[in-house]
Scaffold this active site. Sequence first.
Site, PDB file in Angstrom:
ATOM      1  N   CYS A 251      29.120  66.111  -0.462  1.00 47.66           N
ATOM      2  CA  CYS A 251      29.781  65.449  -1.598  1.00 47.66           C
ATOM      3  C   CYS A 251      29.856  63.987  -1.209  1.00 47.66           C
ATOM      4  CB  CYS A 251      31.161  66.029  -1.850  1.00 47.66           C
ATOM      5  SG  CYS A 251      31.138  67.812  -2.145  1.00 47.66           S
ATOM      6  N   ALA A 252      28.727  63.303  -1.327  1.00 42.61           N
ATOM      7  CA  ALA A 252      28.499  62.082  -0.551  1.00 42.61           C
ATOM      8  C   ALA A 252      29.100  60.805  -1.135  1.00 42.61           C
ATOM      9  CB  ALA A 252      26.999  61.873  -0.345  1.00 42.61           C
ATOM     10  N   ALA A 253      29.266  60.720  -2.455  1.00 41.74           N
ATOM     11  CA  ALA A 253      29.703  59.452  -3.057  1.00 41.74           C
ATOM     12  C   ALA A 253      31.068  59.031  -2.506  1.00 41.74           C
ATOM     13  CB  ALA A 253      29.781  59.589  -4.567  1.00 41.74           C
ATOM     14  N   PRO A 254      31.307  57.743  -2.308  1.00 41.46           N
ATOM     15  CA  PRO A 254      30.404  56.617  -2.578  1.00 41.46           C
ATOM     16  C   PRO A 254      29.414  56.296  -1.453  1.00 41.46           C
ATOM     17  CG  PRO A 254      32.549  55.812  -1.893  1.00 41.46           C
ATOM     18  CD  PRO A 254      32.634  57.316  -1.882  1.00 41.46           C
ATOM     19  N   LYS A 257      30.346  57.626   4.358  1.00 48.34           N
ATOM     20  CA  LYS A 257      30.123  58.485   5.525  1.00 48.34           C
ATOM     21  C   LYS A 257      28.626  58.690   5.768  1.00 48.34           C
ATOM     22  CE  LYS A 257      34.639  60.711   5.044  1.00 48.34           C
ATOM     23  NZ  LYS A 257      34.986  60.353   3.636  1.00 48.34           N
ATOM     24  N   ASP A 300      24.867  70.021  -8.614  1.00 50.37           N
ATOM     25  CA  ASP A 300      26.126  70.728  -8.389  1.00 50.37           C
ATOM     26  C   ASP A 300      25.991  71.478  -7.063  1.00 50.37           C
ATOM     27  OD1 ASP A 300      28.250  72.448  -8.283  1.00 50.37           O
ATOM     28  OD2 ASP A 300      27.995  73.241 -10.311  1.00 50.37           O
ATOM     29  N   ASP A 319      32.714  66.851   2.658  1.00 51.77           N
ATOM     30  CA  ASP A 319      33.901  66.049   2.346  1.00 51.77           C
ATOM     31  C   ASP A 319      34.323  66.512   0.948  1.00 51.77           C
ATOM     32  OD1 ASP A 319      35.835  64.150   2.220  1.00 51.77           O
ATOM     33  OD2 ASP A 319      34.499  62.416   2.182  1.00 51.77           O
ATOM     34  N   CYS A 372      40.726  64.346   2.032  1.00 53.20           N
ATOM     35  CA  CYS A 372      41.742  63.308   2.202  1.00 53.20           C
ATOM     36  C   CYS A 372      43.027  63.795   1.543  1.00 53.20           C
ATOM     37  CB  CYS A 372      41.280  61.963   1.642  1.00 53.20           C
ATOM     38  SG  CYS A 372      40.711  62.029  -0.056  1.00 53.20           S
TER      39      CYS A 372
END
Lengths: 435, 168
Positions: A251-254, A257, A300, A319, A372
């Site tokens: 779940c890479a955005a933005p 990481k 997805d 993440d 987070c």
Amino acid sequence: MSRDVRAVAARVITALLEERGSLARLLPAAEDKVEERDRSLLRELCYGCARTAPRLQLIAAKLLRKKPTDAAVNALILLGLYQLEYTRIPDHAAISATVNAARSLGLDRATGVINGVLRNALRNAEQLQRKLSGNPQFSSMHPAWLQQQIKAAWPSQASDIFRANNTNPPMTLRVNTAKISRAEYLQQLDDTGLSAEACAISPVGITLVEPVSVNILPGFAEGLVSVQDESAQLAALLLAPFEGARVLDACAAPGGKSCHLLEQQASIHLSALDIEETRLVRIEENLQRCGQHAELICADVTQPDAWWDGQQYDHILLDAPCSATGVIRRNPDIKLLRRETDIVELATLQSKILRTLWPLLKPGGQLVYATCSSLPTENSEVVAAFIADTEDASDNTPEQLNDKPWGEKQVAGMQLLPQTGGGDGFYYALLSKAE
Amino acid sequence: MAKLEILEFPDPRLREVAKPVAEVTDAHRQLLDDMFETMYDAPGIGLAAIQVHVQERIVVVDISEDGSEPFGFINPEIEVLDPEIHQYDEGCLSVPGFYETVERPRRVRVKALDRNGEPFAMEAEGLLAVCIQHEVDHLDGKLFVDYISPLKRNRIRSKLEKSQRRRA
């Protein structure tokens, strides 16, 4: 004639109260409506109102016989109370400017009630304080349900968490050590006249004494540094992909990481996935600025049949989408936008993603589960249940990172709580798959 | 289209009185377009030709959130419909960063020519009435700071002069 900045702020707060968007989305458009010199005030009013709203809403409730049905009127009352309580704007100016904003929004009929509430708040400030100080929503400045969940999960740390969530966060940088060492960059900051210090746990982190615009950071455009909280910098450190590894950032955005993983180990083959096309653009921009390359996948994550090439990964960074309750100080609108029911829904989704990705990991491979969030429901409980159900999964989260203790050990994984002046609230679990 | 320079208080050119437009020409239509562009870019909700150093009786106004209600007035004339006083903290693109309370009649009728030289009339109240009166004042060399105390006006003047010197 110029537009009234408070009227613009009231529109933003109205949209938050009506759950029509987040500050991150609403504020840039609002900033375009006021003159440049008014933008910092607009920002302060919007962020400040969101941060203090749980307290201000209690004050307003005490002073109103009946809550106004119009969200814009409620927004203006919050805006006025915020200025009275938390800014150096003189009281009479705060009240008249708020009433003025009401007029400019065409709410002439509401100016009486707004004026009355604000004058009463001023007149009865001490009495209100006395009456409300025992209310945990008032003292914590968190909505009641969230205050209760944090208190239940962290009985001895709760008051520190509330304080950290209500304090402006530090600005932390990640040095691209493929290009420059941390010591050299600290020297460059010093030469520019910016005070900063090295982070304790992240070996590539630097915290600035005062936040500044990225434009004045030496080499920012060339990717020498990126803005990233210290807690977020620990993801790449934990995952520590080996040379040439196949890595998925799920779940890479933005893309912060993703860039960090590539800066740390340039030879990896990284796939960065996100569900939203617009957010992929952000990843691409970040990668370009840092001079990195990754395969971008818009899909997805819970439907791997649609995007996965069938080759297992050596490392996966998950993440996961979460309540963001660990970064309330950066996104105070969470206090207005999140609902208690979201937490269980998120935990279900997090668990589903984790279970979907596990078969995509090679035997002997490693997965970092991160959020987070400060709530165990989304963190240790998700991971502990997963390990209990999954024979080839084990918790391998180290108790020390970069030779230092880091966070609160959980039944599974490690929880970082938001620290005033320090890192954001984060949860990490390093899971290993049996050979 | 072109963005025009906006004069800043206490520039004496803001005190000039604009002349009526005898005949609406292509040059006036171009000026209206440029004034709209300048106003939206600032960003602002009203602009008078005097502020871009053109001594003609032309103003543009758009108080909408999304730039959807542009009004151009040529030779505007104001008639007070409701003498009840309305207080509003006004700000001005020629007096950037300052807001002061000004009292004006709450409801007015405006007669003017449109961009094709056709006469029209409209009624305005609330912010729109404030804004139109504020802009028409400009055409007579008048600024909102003329309504406040000389002490406050002088403080604004010296602060703006200081920032103008810094920029020069």
